[in-house]
Write an enzyme that holds these catalytic residues in place. Sequence first.
Site, PDB file in Angstrom:
ATOM      1  N   ASP A 306      18.948  91.993   9.901  1.00 30.30           N
ATOM      2  CA  ASP A 306      19.246  90.701  10.118  1.00 30.30           C
ATOM      3  C   ASP A 306      18.213  90.164   8.809  1.00 30.30           C
ATOM      4  O   ASP A 306      17.286  90.936   8.461  1.00 30.30           O
ATOM      5  CB  ASP A 306      18.966  90.205  11.355  1.00 30.30           C
ATOM      6  CG  ASP A 306      19.701  88.919  11.563  1.00 30.30           C
ATOM      7  OD1 ASP A 306      20.216  88.397  10.651  1.00 30.30           O
ATOM      8  OD2 ASP A 306      19.911  88.346  12.965  1.00 30.30           O
TER       9      ASP A 306
HETATM   10  C1  NOJ Z   1      20.690  85.381  10.698  1.00 30.75           C
HETATM   11  C2  NOJ Z   1      21.354  85.464  12.028  1.00 30.75           C
HETATM   12  O1  NOJ Z   1      20.898  86.031  12.947  1.00 30.75           O
HETATM   13  C3  NOJ Z   1      22.734  86.467  11.583  1.00 30.75           C
HETATM   14  O2  NOJ Z   1      23.496  86.431  12.552  1.00 30.75           O
HETATM   15  C4  NOJ Z   1      23.453  86.039  10.362  1.00 30.75           C
HETATM   16  O3  NOJ Z   1      24.528  87.007  10.146  1.00 30.75           O
HETATM   17  C5  NOJ Z   1      22.324  85.862   9.173  1.00 30.75           C
HETATM   18  N1  NOJ Z   1      21.125  85.309   9.467  1.00 30.75           N
HETATM   19  C6  NOJ Z   1      23.019  85.715   7.860  1.00 30.75           C
HETATM   20  O4  NOJ Z   1      23.422  84.371   7.949  1.00 30.75           O
END
Ligand code: NOJ
Length: 772
Positions: A306
């Site tokens: 993430d």
């Molecule tokens: C953080 C988020 O937790 C995740 O779900 C997302 O896909 C990414 N950012 C990219 O935007």
Amino acid sequence: MRSVNSVIVVASLVICLGVAATAQSPISAPQSRDAGAQALVNPATEKKIDALLAQMTLEEKVGQLNQYSSPFDVTGPAPGQGARKIAYEQIRAGLVGSMLNVNGAEATRKAQQLAVENSRLRIPLIFGHDVIHGYKTIFPIPLGEAASWDPAAVERSARVAATEASAAGIHWTFGPMVDIARDARWGRIMEGSGEDPFLGSQMAAARVRGFQGKDLAALDTIAACAKHYAAYGFAEAGRDYNTVDISENTLRNVVLPPFKAAADAGAATFMNSFNEIGGIPTTGSSHLQRDILKGEWGFKGFIVSDWGSIGEMVRHGYSADMAEAARQAMTAGSDMDMEARAYIGHLAALVKSGKVDVKLVDEAVRRVLRVKFALGLFDDPYRYSDAAREKAATLTPANLAAARDAARKSIVLLKNDGVLPLDKQVRSIAVIGPLADDKDSPLGNWRGQGAANSAVSLLEGVKAAVSPGTKVLYAEGAKLVTGPRNFGAPSVFNTTDRSGFPAAVEAARAADVVLLAIGEDAFQTGEGRSQADIGLKGPQDELFRAVIEANKKVVVVLMNGRPLTIGHVAEAVPALVETWFLGSESGHAIADVLFGDYNPSGKLPASFPRLVGQLPLYYNHKSTGRPGPEPGVTWSHYTDVSNDPLYPFGFGLSYTTFTYSEPKLSTPEIDANGQLQVTVTVTNSGQRAGAEIVQLYVRDLVGSVTRPVKELKGFQRIELAPGQARDVTFTITPADLAFYTARGRWEAEPGAFKVFVGGNSRDVKEASFTLR
Ligand code: NOJ
């Protein structure tokens, strides 16, 4: 459980029965290997990957594992513009494997050119984006869609999203989000399918099928990403990014099933999560990534971190510095680094110094290249970036019709004293509330590239539905937010302005019936939007009281991304309708239900608490040693509120009524190779045609580890004319009864079971059987 006469093929964990059991031994039911992602592997592609790997420098290999966000649409803490410049230079040098948030056919084509026309090996970039509930045509938030209990509708919505996103150059969505959530304080509960692993698994698989279609190489399919692996929804106290400390039992039996379902459906990628579990950040967890996902499940795609989660292991206190974080993440099986810059900064040096085996890097690169090959990017890196197709495929009447259908299927009727459905000929109707003419909040928080203020508001929907003679009055009453509203902004939700009250009261007095649209602003839920209080914010309670004093005939239309504590509202009004955030066609879909063009059939995918202090609250809890109720106080309860939710999991009314017979079992006993049919007669005992979601639950009375008091194991959607009755049959096999036992295996344990059938998790009829 397999259904006999339904449109829904209900498969649990796709468990194959293994060894036949002896009298009292557990019945082994190994979880199958990930069937879907096997499709990513074929000998010809693997050979091409071998050839590429042989040509790549170590730095180029690391580049494939490096992902940056574009500056255009930032969905995480943004690095400065200087970093952007470096990013573009690095793409040219073959040091970037993927970009997220580059949107549109033109922009993706340009970014792809940087890689393909400048880098030594011309390896195409893969473009990722959060296409969570629609790209331009916005569908209901996932929690809302889960309330449809209609995997086919959910698959269709993901299909439409993929069609639009792929035409805009997107290859890969960061969805589905399959986190189980038991705590409505958590802002991201809106992004998942609620509290139940079985329903969550059905939704996860449906979304993967929808995004990926039958063939990843088709022009209108995109790679899916099951996230956030794992247990992100179990953040302590519902506070986003917070510590998670759950047992292997909860992990395996509750958290992982939807991930397994996504893997089995062929999800090409997984994303790990921000949280730790029991002291190990998931990004650094070999147990999750190498042992379970890539090992036990045989997953062949790649895992993306993430946003910055590799770097965050330093702040977790798990890694001394960024270099160590890179080493730990790579060792644990995190293949691609989203925005931490840990791999690009340190991985090559770690390999050169012998701290990371180059074989691990090669394996990670192989996984990334596999997905790029499967998408057809090596055949034509620009094939998705098609401006003409983008225009033709986006926001089409068919896409909007699908969004309207998904929206009305997601609506849950929580209370109706008979005031609904409304007559379209009604003389006058007042549409009141901060969300009544809001064209933005219905788009939800993760609205892809949905244009701001582009949803059909409730007011617009009502105006389009009523007869020409109906007078439609409108008053906003109060505002929900002051200050900026967007993904990253800390908006203020406790407004105090009551200056709109008099107009609202006047409209309520003048009308035959009132529609009061209250709840939450879209940016009150979502990432970083946890709340300690899940009641109505700002002056909404006061507005509600003022309006109901002026006119008792109030239908409350809730718009929200999480269960709310609205018991006092439910008690006071004759009708209450849960509409979540329904997307582009919101107002039309709500009007379809309010005026009876569509008979609601949605059922709650998450329990609604009476008080926030009941959280976490979920129907599939354990018995405890003191389940009660008992005289006195020494049993597991609160002294100030009931243990029960306000509305239980699976609950939802219709404009007609359904009655259930006692369930009949084909046999009182089954053995390891046996199966059992549970049949219940469901009758439409009301005056209208309607659809019912018939739900099947089981309870394993004694286990080597304690089992929940009820577990959903099947559901079927049936449509019945007034007076019509239908037998609904579910088939139970031992595989459906399997769980992760004290022996650390998926197996069913012989013994006594209860089976329950009903229209929600509370109001059920039961029977018993034995597994020999
Ligand atoms: C953080 C988020 O937790 C995740 O779900 C997302 O896909 C990414 N950012 C990219 O935007």
